[in-house]
Design a protein around this motif. Structure first.
Motif, PDB file in Angstrom:
ATOM      1  N   SER A  97     -44.932  39.036 -14.929  1.00 16.44           N
ATOM      2  CA  SER A  97     -43.519  38.853 -15.274  1.00 16.44           C
ATOM      3  C   SER A  97     -43.185  39.658 -16.521  1.00 16.44           C
ATOM      4  N   THR A  98     -44.196  39.987 -17.324  1.00 19.08           N
ATOM      5  CA  THR A  98     -43.943  40.709 -18.583  1.00 19.08           C
ATOM      6  C   THR A  98     -43.231  42.033 -18.323  1.00 19.08           C
ATOM      7  N   GLU A  99     -43.745  42.794 -17.365  1.00 22.10           N
ATOM      8  CA  GLU A  99     -43.075  44.071 -17.071  1.00 22.10           C
ATOM      9  C   GLU A  99     -41.723  43.824 -16.404  1.00 22.10           C
ATOM     10  N   GLY A 100     -41.646  42.792 -15.574  1.00 21.72           N
ATOM     11  CA  GLY A 100     -40.364  42.475 -14.932  1.00 21.72           C
ATOM     12  C   GLY A 100     -39.297  42.181 -15.973  1.00 21.72           C
ATOM     13  N   LEU A 101     -39.682  41.387 -16.975  1.00 24.09           N
ATOM     14  CA  LEU A 101     -38.729  41.043 -18.049  1.00 24.09           C
ATOM     15  C   LEU A 101     -38.349  42.300 -18.836  1.00 24.09           C
ATOM     16  N   ALA A 102     -39.346  43.135 -19.139  1.00 23.16           N
ATOM     17  CA  ALA A 102     -39.060  44.372 -19.889  1.00 23.16           C
ATOM     18  C   ALA A 102     -38.102  45.256 -19.091  1.00 23.16           C
ATOM     19  N   MET A 121     -39.065  29.638 -28.716  1.00 26.20           N
ATOM     20  CA  MET A 121     -39.064  30.521 -27.552  1.00 26.20           C
ATOM     21  C   MET A 121     -40.415  31.225 -27.371  1.00 26.20           C
ATOM     22  N   TYR A 122     -40.616  31.693 -26.173  1.00 26.09           N
ATOM     23  CA  TYR A 122     -41.763  32.556 -25.866  1.00 26.09           C
ATOM     24  C   TYR A 122     -41.459  33.926 -26.479  1.00 26.09           C
ATOM     25  N   VAL A 123     -42.320  34.375 -27.374  1.00 25.22           N
ATOM     26  CA  VAL A 123     -41.926  35.459 -28.278  1.00 25.22           C
ATOM     27  C   VAL A 123     -41.925  36.868 -27.688  1.00 25.22           C
ATOM     28  N   THR A 124     -42.524  37.029 -26.523  1.00 22.52           N
ATOM     29  CA  THR A 124     -42.665  38.387 -25.988  1.00 22.52           C
ATOM     30  C   THR A 124     -41.326  39.039 -25.614  1.00 22.52           C
ATOM     31  N   TYR A 125     -40.266  38.235 -25.482  1.00 24.97           N
ATOM     32  CA  TYR A 125     -38.967  38.824 -25.120  1.00 24.97           C
ATOM     33  C   TYR A 125     -38.423  39.714 -26.246  1.00 24.97           C
ATOM     34  N   GLN A 126     -38.658  39.291 -27.473  1.00 24.13           N
ATOM     35  CA  GLN A 126     -37.929  39.870 -28.606  1.00 24.13           C
ATOM     36  C   GLN A 126     -38.142  41.382 -28.826  1.00 24.13           C
ATOM     37  N   ASN A 170     -40.747  25.080 -20.549  1.00 23.94           N
ATOM     38  CA  ASN A 170     -40.754  25.973 -21.700  1.00 23.94           C
ATOM     39  C   ASN A 170     -42.155  26.199 -22.261  1.00 23.94           C
ATOM     40  N   ASN A 171     -42.349  27.378 -22.778  1.00 24.10           N
ATOM     41  CA  ASN A 171     -43.487  27.682 -23.641  1.00 24.10           C
ATOM     42  C   ASN A 171     -42.860  27.924 -25.007  1.00 24.10           C
ATOM     43  N   PRO A 172     -43.102  27.126 -26.018  1.00 22.22           N
ATOM     44  CA  PRO A 172     -44.241  26.249 -26.257  1.00 22.22           C
ATOM     45  C   PRO A 172     -44.039  24.743 -26.003  1.00 22.22           C
ATOM     46  N   ASP A 200     -39.287  31.785 -14.889  1.00 28.06           N
ATOM     47  CA  ASP A 200     -39.744  30.626 -14.105  1.00 28.06           C
ATOM     48  C   ASP A 200     -41.256  30.597 -13.916  1.00 28.06           C
ATOM     49  N   VAL A 201     -42.006  31.227 -14.829  1.00 29.92           N
ATOM     50  CA  VAL A 201     -43.442  31.367 -14.564  1.00 29.92           C
ATOM     51  C   VAL A 201     -44.193  30.031 -14.498  1.00 29.92           C
ATOM     52  N   TYR A 202     -43.602  28.969 -15.076  1.00 34.21           N
ATOM     53  CA  TYR A 202     -44.285  27.658 -15.018  1.00 34.21           C
ATOM     54  C   TYR A 202     -43.664  26.719 -13.979  1.00 34.21           C
ATOM     55  N   GLN A 203     -42.820  27.269 -13.108  1.00 30.46           N
ATOM     56  CA  GLN A 203     -42.070  26.376 -12.237  1.00 30.46           C
ATOM     57  C   GLN A 203     -42.907  25.648 -11.189  1.00 30.46           C
ATOM     58  N   GLN A 228     -40.652  35.832 -12.068  1.00 28.34           N
ATOM     59  CA  GLN A 228     -41.745  34.975 -11.588  1.00 28.34           C
ATOM     60  C   GLN A 228     -43.086  35.689 -11.747  1.00 28.34           C
ATOM     61  N   SER A 229     -44.136  34.899 -11.630  1.00 25.41           N
ATOM     62  CA  SER A 229     -45.471  35.453 -11.859  1.00 25.41           C
ATOM     63  C   SER A 229     -46.506  34.726 -11.007  1.00 25.41           C
ATOM     64  N   PHE A 230     -47.528  35.449 -10.612  1.00 21.93           N
ATOM     65  CA  PHE A 230     -48.657  34.808  -9.930  1.00 21.93           C
ATOM     66  C   PHE A 230     -49.717  34.359 -10.934  1.00 21.93           C
ATOM     67  N   SER A 231     -49.513  34.707 -12.219  1.00 20.30           N
ATOM     68  CA  SER A 231     -50.552  34.480 -13.235  1.00 20.30           C
ATOM     69  C   SER A 231     -50.987  33.024 -13.357  1.00 20.30           C
ATOM     70  N   LYS A 232     -50.023  32.122 -13.545  1.00 22.20           N
ATOM     71  CA  LYS A 232     -50.389  30.762 -13.974  1.00 22.20           C
ATOM     72  C   LYS A 232     -50.789  29.851 -12.813  1.00 22.20           C
ATOM     73  N   PRO A 233     -49.937  29.669 -11.772  1.00 28.03           N
ATOM     74  CA  PRO A 233     -50.333  28.699 -10.736  1.00 28.03           C
ATOM     75  C   PRO A 233     -51.515  29.154  -9.895  1.00 28.03           C
ATOM     76  N   PHE A 313     -48.450  24.121 -19.565  1.00 29.39           N
ATOM     77  CA  PHE A 313     -49.703  23.493 -20.015  1.00 29.39           C
ATOM     78  C   PHE A 313     -49.857  23.542 -21.524  1.00 29.39           C
ATOM     79  N   TYR A 314     -48.772  23.178 -22.206  1.00 35.43           N
ATOM     80  CA  TYR A 314     -48.766  23.173 -23.677  1.00 35.43           C
ATOM     81  C   TYR A 314     -48.281  21.829 -24.210  1.00 35.43           C
ATOM     82  N   ILE A 315     -48.744  21.503 -25.422  1.00 39.51           N
ATOM     83  CA  ILE A 315     -48.163  20.366 -26.151  1.00 39.51           C
ATOM     84  C   ILE A 315     -47.762  20.883 -27.528  1.00 39.51           C
TER      85      ILE A 315
END
Ligand SMILES: Cc1ncc(COP(=O)(O)O)c(C=O)c1O
Length: 386
Positions: A97-102, A121-126, A170-172, A200-203, A228-233, A313-315
């Motif tokens: 999703s990182t390249e998709g967002l970029a 927020m998830y910081v990679t967007y900035q 959300n992450n975090p 929606d990577v954690y959906q 979306q991403s295949f990374s997490k699920p 998967f964060y607290i």
């Protein structure tokens, strides 16, 4: 020669999360709860499909937008998950999703445009937003239970507002946006013609029944872009594969940027990824849900306060009572208790009062790490009282 390079890139900073994870990896005996990466391995089914794809010589240039067979599989998969229906031409296969967002930021933003992002927020967007010389406009949601208050959002809208980015779960924090939040986003986006990127990577990792999403709202179709991403699920972080969904003209526009960025995603990876969509991820969700329950019990037993997660998967743990900056807290945890955590300030929090843990790590490490955190908290409270 650095005086001759693109000055926008010189402004990029190394991810704080990686910095902490790397420092931790150099200290023997450290338990790390830092990285948001599943400890599981990719399933044999997907790996076997890759080997077969190689034997079948799926090794030539792919189409920029992605193999039609995978885009069709994604469109079919999504049509079962959401009310919004997408055609294969509205799917772009991306490098995670990182390249998709970029690609979205590069294709949508002009200099001076404003992008509203709820904080933390998830910081990679900035960095990519700033690369476009657009402006990130933070919406502090820490005082509204990490939900979006319509009046607060409205107050940030200007004629330059082009885009909102939402991350739910959300992450975090692990919080999912509720109906009121989504209604507020929708009303304002429709009124001001603002694009909404829904990360929606954690959906697939949601542990509550009341989950709502914009991809169920067909009125948002022309404004919504799903990353979306295949990374997490599917535990496929290293495969670097994900996708974007958008209304046909916007998908074609973003695809123009994507194609020049990457030419396409490795062909055999795409063939194998079709298998991922046939996989049932409910057991993975159940494993994380159980870990979350047990982690919350440990935190409760130590009387440690946290933002109640509903997915991912964060607290996000509250450390306000200790009166320490989150970086100082994490440095102390690392050096005195051999425990690696992530300072909350790395997620652009308005108040420096949180640390993040990931429970995607090995279970043994998770519970050992939480117990070390408990010991540290007890020690800090004792010091305060003496
Ligand atoms: C909210 C969010 N979005 C996107 C990503 C990037 O994922 P990938 O590029 O592996 O798809 C991550 C990774 O941690 C994330 O937490």
């Amino acid at each position: 020669m650095l005086d001759r390079v693109n000055t926008q890139v010189l402004k990029f900073k190394k991810s704080g999360i990686r910095k902490f994870a790397e420092a931790a990896s150099l200290i023997p005996g450290v338990v790390s709860l830092t990285i948001g990466e599943p400890e599981f391995n990719t399933s044999d089914r997907i790996k076997d499909a890759t080997k077969q794809a190689l034997d079948d010589n799926h090794t030539h240039y792919p189409s920029g937008q992605g193999l039609l067979s995978l885009r069709q599989a994604v469109a079919d998969f999504e049509s079962k998950q959401n009310k919004m229906q997408y055609k294969a031409e509205e799917v772009i296969i991306t490098n995670g999703s990182t390249e998709g967002l970029a690609a979205c930021f590069l294709a949508l933003l002009n200099e001076g445009d404003e992008v509203i992002i709820p904080q933390p927020m998830y910081v990679t967007y900035q960095p990519m937003i700033e690369y476009c010389k657009a402006k990130m406009v933070p919406l502090d949601i820490s005082l509204s239970n990490f939900q979006i208050d319509e009046a607060a959002l409205r107050a940030l809208i200007t004629p330059r507002t082009k885009l909102m980015v939402i991350t739910s779960p959300n992450n975090p924090t692990g919080v999912v946006l509720n109906k009121q939040s989504l209604d507020a986003i929708k009303a304002i986006a429709l009124e001001h013609r603002i694009f909404v990127i829904s990360d929606d990577v954690y959906q697939q990792l949601v542990y509550v029944d009341h989950f709502q999403k914009l991809s169920d709202d067909v009125e948002m179709r022309h404004l919504l872009i799903v990353a979306q991403s295949f990374s997490k699920p599917y535990a496929m972080t290293g495969w670097r594969i994900g996708y974007l969904l958008a209304d046909a003209p916007i998908a074609a526009h973003i695809n123009m940027m994507h194609s020049y960025l990457v030419t396409g995603i490795s062909t055999f990876t795409q063939v194998a990824t079709i298998e991922a969509l046939n996989e049932d991820t409910s057991h993975v969700r159940e494993v994380y849900r159980q870990r979350l329950l047990r982690s919350m019990k440990i935190l409760d037993d130590f009387n440690i306060d946290y933002v109640k997660p509903e997915g991912a998967f964060y607290i996000f743990i509250k450390i306000k009572e200790f009166g320490m900056a989150s970086e100082a807290f994490c440095n102390k945890a690392l050096h005195d208790y051999k425990l690696a955590l992530v300072p909350g300030i790395y997620f652009n929090t308005s108040k420096d009062e949180y640390i993040r843990i990931s429970y995607a790590v090995k279970e043994k490490d998770l519970y050992e790490g939480l117990n070390r955190l408990g010991t540290m908290v007890k020690d800090l409270r004792n010091e305060k009282n003496n």
